[in-house]
Enzyme design. Structure first.
Site, PDB file in Angstrom:
ATOM      1  N   ASP A 151       0.845  -1.200   0.000  1.00 31.64           N
ATOM      2  CA  ASP A 151       0.000   0.000   0.000  1.00 31.64           C
ATOM      3  C   ASP A 151       0.884   1.256   0.000  1.00 31.64           C
ATOM      4  O   ASP A 151       0.383   2.379  -0.114  1.00 31.64           O
ATOM      5  CB  ASP A 151      -1.017   0.000   1.150  1.00 31.64           C
ATOM      6  CG  ASP A 151      -0.388   0.013   2.524  1.00 31.64           C
ATOM      7  OD1 ASP A 151       0.856  -0.050   2.626  1.00 31.64           O
ATOM      8  OD2 ASP A 151      -1.141   0.086   3.525  1.00 31.64           O
ATOM      9  N   SER A 152       2.203   1.046   0.069  1.00 30.63           N
ATOM     10  CA  SER A 152       3.151   2.150  -0.136  1.00 30.63           C
ATOM     11  C   SER A 152       2.927   2.803  -1.496  1.00 30.63           C
ATOM     12  O   SER A 152       3.390   3.911  -1.738  1.00 30.63           O
ATOM     13  CB  SER A 152       4.600   1.651  -0.039  1.00 30.63           C
ATOM     14  OG  SER A 152       4.793   0.505  -0.844  1.00 30.63           O
ATOM     15  N   ASP A 176      -1.082  -6.265  -0.483  1.00 29.59           N
ATOM     16  CA  ASP A 176      -1.188  -5.591   0.812  1.00 29.59           C
ATOM     17  C   ASP A 176      -2.624  -5.138   1.016  1.00 29.59           C
ATOM     18  O   ASP A 176      -3.199  -4.448   0.163  1.00 29.59           O
ATOM     19  CB  ASP A 176      -0.262  -4.363   0.765  1.00 29.59           C
ATOM     20  CG  ASP A 176       0.251  -3.964   2.128  1.00 29.59           C
ATOM     21  OD1 ASP A 176      -0.089  -4.625   3.116  1.00 29.59           O
ATOM     22  OD2 ASP A 176       1.028  -2.993   2.171  1.00 29.59           O
ATOM     23  N   GLU A 191      -1.377  -5.621   8.557  1.00 29.89           N
ATOM     24  CA  GLU A 191      -0.592  -5.032   9.636  1.00 29.89           C
ATOM     25  C   GLU A 191      -1.257  -5.303  10.986  1.00 29.89           C
ATOM     26  O   GLU A 191      -2.484  -5.370  11.068  1.00 29.89           O
ATOM     27  CB  GLU A 191      -0.477  -3.508   9.441  1.00 29.89           C
ATOM     28  CG  GLU A 191       0.267  -3.108   8.183  1.00 29.89           C
ATOM     29  CD  GLU A 191       0.391  -1.593   8.002  1.00 29.89           C
ATOM     30  OE1 GLU A 191      -0.003  -0.830   8.915  1.00 29.89           O
ATOM     31  OE2 GLU A 191       0.890  -1.175   6.943  1.00 29.89           O
ATOM     32  N   GLU A 214       9.197  -4.251  10.781  1.00 32.37           N
ATOM     33  CA  GLU A 214       9.590  -2.937  10.229  1.00 32.37           C
ATOM     34  C   GLU A 214      10.077  -2.003  11.327  1.00 32.37           C
ATOM     35  O   GLU A 214       9.403  -1.807  12.355  1.00 32.37           O
ATOM     36  CB  GLU A 214       8.395  -2.301   9.482  1.00 32.37           C
ATOM     37  CG  GLU A 214       8.752  -0.927   8.920  1.00 32.37           C
ATOM     38  CD  GLU A 214       7.785  -0.403   7.860  1.00 32.37           C
ATOM     39  OE1 GLU A 214       6.882  -1.143   7.430  1.00 32.37           O
ATOM     40  OE2 GLU A 214       7.972   0.772   7.469  1.00 32.37           O
TER      41      GLU A 214
HETATM   42  O1  KIV Z   1       3.456  -1.105   1.750  1.00 34.60           O
HETATM   43  C1  KIV Z   1       4.599  -1.575   1.701  1.00 34.60           C
HETATM   44  O2  KIV Z   1       5.323  -1.436   0.710  1.00 34.60           O
HETATM   45  C2  KIV Z   1       5.064  -2.299   2.874  1.00 34.60           C
HETATM   46  C3  KIV Z   1       6.513  -2.668   2.927  1.00 34.60           C
HETATM   47  C4  KIV Z   1       7.326  -1.491   3.204  1.00 34.60           C
HETATM   48  C5  KIV Z   1       6.759  -3.752   3.895  1.00 34.60           C
HETATM   49  O3  KIV Z   1       4.309  -2.548   3.748  1.00 34.60           O
END
Ligand code: KIV
Length: 264
Positions: free
Chosen positions: A44-45, A83, A115, A182
């Site tokens: 979700d980044s 994610d 998460e 993390e």
């Molecule tokens: O959203 C993401 O890219 C992540 C990674 C940084 C682990 O959660």
């Protein structure tokens, strides 16, 4: 042959490191897949590095499904992990399983990531019961940004470290097949890693994790709004891309592009 969750567990048993990288679209996912990555995380980044949003909270299920479809089309050998965005799994277990199922049924993912620690135990169990492999994620969990009061290193006191160690065990017992750690001290990550039979995948969690994950746009130097200490830039594509597009503009303005070789 595509990497499976069994390969993740085997690599942990054999002491081999697991390499995970994010990707969000077809061309980059193809490069990452062909490089032999064990898994591609459609993180979700993407809200921050692709959509230009300040944090990860606004990205929606439909947007994550859209990007996961592009990555799944490209990934022939890497496991695709989608994610789950904020509020796609926190409201009810039923909604969580339905949304996780969309990533598998509609978008072609082989696993999902969520998460949270002990508070998501029931969700991990329910998804695993629905045959959906779950990667868990503890430590700095960006969806808890406001609760954490910012992006801060977690597990710095002995009490906080102990809580992370307990959370990790609860998530393993609930059925998670791997665990992202993390932004936690390397020594805490080492204690968590040695206490689990599922692999830990670190990002800002030191060298003792069973594997590592980075955000592709950080690694390539495409995202420079802020660069966390744990990022290693392997390229500066922002500079390279800027050079290329400026050269193109100059050549159009000067009339040197297109040349004879580009004309019919
Ligand atoms: O959203 C993401 O890219 C992540 C990674 C940084 C682990 O959660």
């Amino acid at each position: 042959m595509r990497t499976t969750i069994l390969d993740f567990l085997k690599k942990k048993r054999e002491g081999k490191k697991i390499a995970v990288l994010t990707a969000y679209d077809f061309p980059f996912a193809q490069i990452v897949d062909e490089a032999g990555m064990d898994a591609i995380l459609v993180g979700d980044s993407l809200a921050m590095v692709v959509q230009g949003i300040e944090n990860t909270l606004p990205v929606t299920m439909d947007e994550m499904v859209y990007h996961t479809k592009m990555v799944s089309r490209a990934a022939k050998n890497s496991m695709v992990i989608a994610d789950m965005p904020y509020l796609s799994y926190q409201i009810s277990i039923e909604e969580a399983v339905r949304n996780a199922g969309r990533f598998v049924k509609e978008a072609g993912a082989q696993a999902v990531k969520i998460e949270g620690g002990r508070e998501v135990e029931g969700i991990v169990k329910a998804m695993t019961c629905a045959e959906i492999p779950v990667m868990a994620h503890i430590g700095l969990t960006p969806q808890s940004l406001h609760k954490m009061g910012g992006y801060k290193v977690q597990g710095k006191t002995e009490d906080a470290a102990q809580r992370l160690i307990e959370d990790a065990k609860i998530l393993e017992d609930a059925g998670a097949f791997s665990l992202i750690l993390e932004a936690i001290p390397a020594e805490v990550a080492q204690r968590i890693t040695s206490g689990l039979s599922i692999p830990t995948i670190g990002i800002g969690a030191g060298p003792h994790c069973d594997g590592q994950v980075l955000v592709l746009h950080d690694l390539l130097g495409l995202f420079d709004r802020f660069v966390p200490k744990f990022v290693k830039k392997y390229a500066n594509l922002k500079e390279e891309t800027s050079k290329a597009v400026r050269q193109y503009r100059d050549e159009v303005e000067k009339g040197t592009f297109p040349g004879k070789e580009h004309s019919f």
